[in-house]
Design an enzyme around this catalytic site. Structure first.
Site, mmCIF file in Angstrom:
data_model
loop_
_atom_site.group_PDB
_atom_site.id
_atom_site.type_symbol
_atom_site.label_atom_id
_atom_site.label_comp_id
_atom_site.label_asym_id
_atom_site.label_seq_id
_atom_site.Cartn_x
_atom_site.Cartn_y
_atom_site.Cartn_z
ATOM 1 N N GLY A 18 -14.929 33.769 -0.393
ATOM 2 C CA GLY A 18 -15.567 32.506 -0.002
ATOM 3 C C GLY A 18 -15.148 31.962 1.358
ATOM 4 O O GLY A 18 -14.926 32.705 2.316
ATOM 5 N N GLY A 20 -12.378 30.584 2.334
ATOM 6 C CA GLY A 20 -11.033 30.985 2.759
ATOM 7 C C GLY A 20 -11.040 32.335 3.466
ATOM 8 O O GLY A 20 -10.407 32.509 4.513
ATOM 9 N N SER A 139 -13.969 18.033 1.029
ATOM 10 C CA SER A 139 -15.370 18.241 0.609
ATOM 11 C C SER A 139 -16.140 16.966 0.892
ATOM 12 O O SER A 139 -15.531 15.880 0.965
ATOM 13 C CB SER A 139 -15.406 18.526 -0.898
ATOM 14 O OG SER A 139 -16.721 18.434 -1.399
ATOM 15 N N TYR A 152 -12.961 16.406 -9.598
ATOM 16 C CA TYR A 152 -12.962 17.148 -8.323
ATOM 17 C C TYR A 152 -12.956 16.171 -7.152
ATOM 18 O O TYR A 152 -12.147 16.297 -6.225
ATOM 19 C CB TYR A 152 -14.207 18.042 -8.277
ATOM 20 C CG TYR A 152 -14.409 18.780 -6.973
ATOM 21 C CD1 TYR A 152 -13.572 19.830 -6.609
ATOM 22 C CD2 TYR A 152 -15.458 18.449 -6.114
ATOM 23 C CE1 TYR A 152 -13.772 20.522 -5.422
ATOM 24 C CE2 TYR A 152 -15.671 19.139 -4.932
ATOM 25 C CZ TYR A 152 -14.824 20.180 -4.592
ATOM 26 O OH TYR A 152 -15.022 20.864 -3.410
HETATM 27 P P1 NAD Z 1 -14.310 30.145 -4.267
HETATM 28 O O1 NAD Z 1 -14.573 29.604 -5.628
HETATM 29 O O2 NAD Z 1 -15.318 31.091 -3.706
HETATM 30 O O3 NAD Z 1 -12.849 30.805 -4.342
HETATM 31 C C1 NAD Z 1 -12.155 31.154 -3.234
HETATM 32 C C2 NAD Z 1 -10.741 31.587 -3.580
HETATM 33 O O4 NAD Z 1 -10.045 30.715 -4.505
HETATM 34 C C3 NAD Z 1 -10.683 32.977 -4.190
HETATM 35 O O5 NAD Z 1 -9.750 33.689 -3.430
HETATM 36 C C4 NAD Z 1 -10.205 32.739 -5.622
HETATM 37 O O6 NAD Z 1 -9.471 33.819 -6.130
HETATM 38 C C5 NAD Z 1 -9.345 31.530 -5.468
HETATM 39 N N1 NAD Z 1 -9.203 30.819 -6.741
HETATM 40 C C6 NAD Z 1 -10.190 30.458 -7.561
HETATM 41 N N2 NAD Z 1 -9.674 29.836 -8.653
HETATM 42 C C7 NAD Z 1 -8.325 29.802 -8.496
HETATM 43 C C8 NAD Z 1 -7.263 29.300 -9.272
HETATM 44 N N3 NAD Z 1 -7.446 28.725 -10.439
HETATM 45 N N4 NAD Z 1 -6.018 29.440 -8.788
HETATM 46 C C9 NAD Z 1 -5.792 30.036 -7.612
HETATM 47 N N5 NAD Z 1 -6.788 30.557 -6.835
HETATM 48 C C10 NAD Z 1 -8.025 30.433 -7.277
HETATM 49 O O7 NAD Z 1 -14.103 28.939 -3.257
HETATM 50 P P2 NAD Z 1 -15.040 28.321 -2.109
HETATM 51 O O8 NAD Z 1 -16.348 27.901 -2.667
HETATM 52 O O9 NAD Z 1 -15.013 29.218 -0.932
HETATM 53 O O10 NAD Z 1 -14.235 26.977 -1.792
HETATM 54 C C11 NAD Z 1 -13.096 26.968 -0.958
HETATM 55 C C12 NAD Z 1 -12.669 25.536 -0.702
HETATM 56 O O11 NAD Z 1 -13.742 24.810 -0.115
HETATM 57 C C13 NAD Z 1 -12.285 24.771 -1.972
HETATM 58 O O12 NAD Z 1 -11.210 23.917 -1.698
HETATM 59 C C14 NAD Z 1 -13.528 23.963 -2.277
HETATM 60 O O13 NAD Z 1 -13.252 22.797 -3.002
HETATM 61 C C15 NAD Z 1 -14.012 23.655 -0.867
HETATM 62 N N6 NAD Z 1 -15.437 23.331 -0.804
HETATM 63 C C16 NAD Z 1 -16.347 24.279 -1.186
HETATM 64 C C17 NAD Z 1 -17.695 23.948 -1.124
HETATM 65 C C18 NAD Z 1 -18.756 24.957 -1.519
HETATM 66 O O14 NAD Z 1 -19.916 24.549 -1.645
HETATM 67 N N7 NAD Z 1 -18.431 26.236 -1.677
HETATM 68 C C19 NAD Z 1 -18.098 22.686 -0.702
HETATM 69 C C20 NAD Z 1 -17.124 21.745 -0.322
HETATM 70 C C21 NAD Z 1 -15.788 22.092 -0.384
#
Ligand code: NAD
Length: 262
Positions: A18, A20, A139, A152
């Site tokens: 994602g 990260g 977010s 959240y």
């Molecule tokens: P994702 O769900 O795709 O996960 C990315 C990573 O988090 C992976 O490496 C996964 O292994 C790890 N992960 C998942 N659950 C875990 C747990 N319980 N413990 C430890 N590691 C864990 O994440 P994303 O959608 O890329 O989101 C990344 C960040 O961006 C987060 O903080 C999320 O809140 C924020 N965010 C995402 C969005 C979106 O729409 N994707 C929007 C706003 C903010």
């Protein structure tokens, strides 16, 4: 534009997928010495391999950052870093009545405490060396708390407070602490989330996304999913020495979902 990131040591949490992973890849492309972090050796190795496939190198650390032990493992392997990107975060929809005490604690530990621990470990060294960057991935839910994601939203608003408070401690130094607020972004975890709010979870993803913006995010000016690389671009800028005048800020990369001027 040269982001002047060559040789800077950058740790990105939750970076096996994602947003990260996109941030880790972008920082590596810009020449940073990147450390990928995740819970399993397999996913960490796969992320390092993906960055290698982009022609760059990175190293990995396996740790569960929802625990103090996980933070200690990272500190032992990486005692000093220049850039900390606290990206790790989980999300799901849940009715307020169904969010248990355990859920509240889990969200706080994974989304908030994980970043606090790392900032506590690394900020003193950054201040001592008089250079450093901490970026918290919050977010748009920090400002517009979705009624079905209050647990959240609570964690993401908390990150804005922590980020601003830590920035206050950098006064007069070349260290900065900022928060980035992404909006709906294409990532590994978002598909389950989109399905959970869709009227037909089995519909093609494209249809689900269209309905999501029509019904759930009508204020989005983009009216499409943000790509993870679009978030990574802003984070790479904030991680760079050239963003030196931006400190204590909460920056949006949410496609205009938040309909306020400031
Ligand atoms: P994702 O769900 O795709 O996960 C990315 C990573 O988090 C992976 O490496 C996964 O292994 C790890 N992960 C998942 N659950 C875990 C747990 N319980 N413990 C430890 N590691 C864990 O994440 P994303 O959608 O890329 O989101 C990344 C960040 O961006 C987060 O903080 C999320 O809140 C924020 N965010 C995402 C969005 C979106 O729409 N994707 C929007 C706003 C903010």
């Amino acid at each position: 534009m040269d982001l002047e990131l060559k040789g800077k040591r950058a740790l990105v949490t939750g970076s096996t997928a994602g947003i990260g992973l996109a941030i880790a890849r972008r920082l590596a492309i810009e020449g940073a010495d990147v450390i990928v972090c995740g819970r399993s050796r397999k996913t960490v190795d796969a992320a390092v391999a993906e960055i290698a496939a982009a022609g760059e190198s990175a190293r990995g650390v396996v740790a569960d950052l929802s625990t103090a032990e996980g933070a200690a493992v990272v500190l032992k392997q990486e005692p000093a870093i220049d850039i900390l990107v606290n990206n790790l975060g989980i999300y799901e929809t849940k009715d307020f009545e169904k969010i248990t005490d355990e859920d509240w604690r889990r969200y706080f530990e994974i989304n908030v405490l994980s970043g606090i621990r790392l900032a506590r470990q690394y900020l003193p060294g950054m201040l001592e060396r008089n250079w450093g960057r901490i970026v918290f991935i919050a977010s748009d839910a920090a400002l517009m708390v979705p009624p079905d994601m209050i647990h959240y939203g609570m964690t993401k608003t908390a990150l804005l407070a922590i980020s601003r408070g830590l920035a206050e401690r950098t006064r007069g130094t070349r260290v900065t602490v900022n928060a980035v607020m992404p909006g709906p972004t294409r990532s590994a975890g978002i598909v389950d989330f989109l399905k959970s709010v869709a009227s037909d979870p089995d519909a093609p993803l494209e249809e689900i996304e269209k309905e999501f913006f029509r019904k759930e995010r009508p204020t989005s000016l983009l009216q499409r999913m943000i790509e993870a690389d679009e978030i990574a671009n802003l984070v790479a800028y904030l991680a760079s020495p050239i963003s030196s005048a931006t400190n204590g800020a909460a920056l949006r990369a949410e496609g205009g979902t938040t309909p306020t001027i400031v």
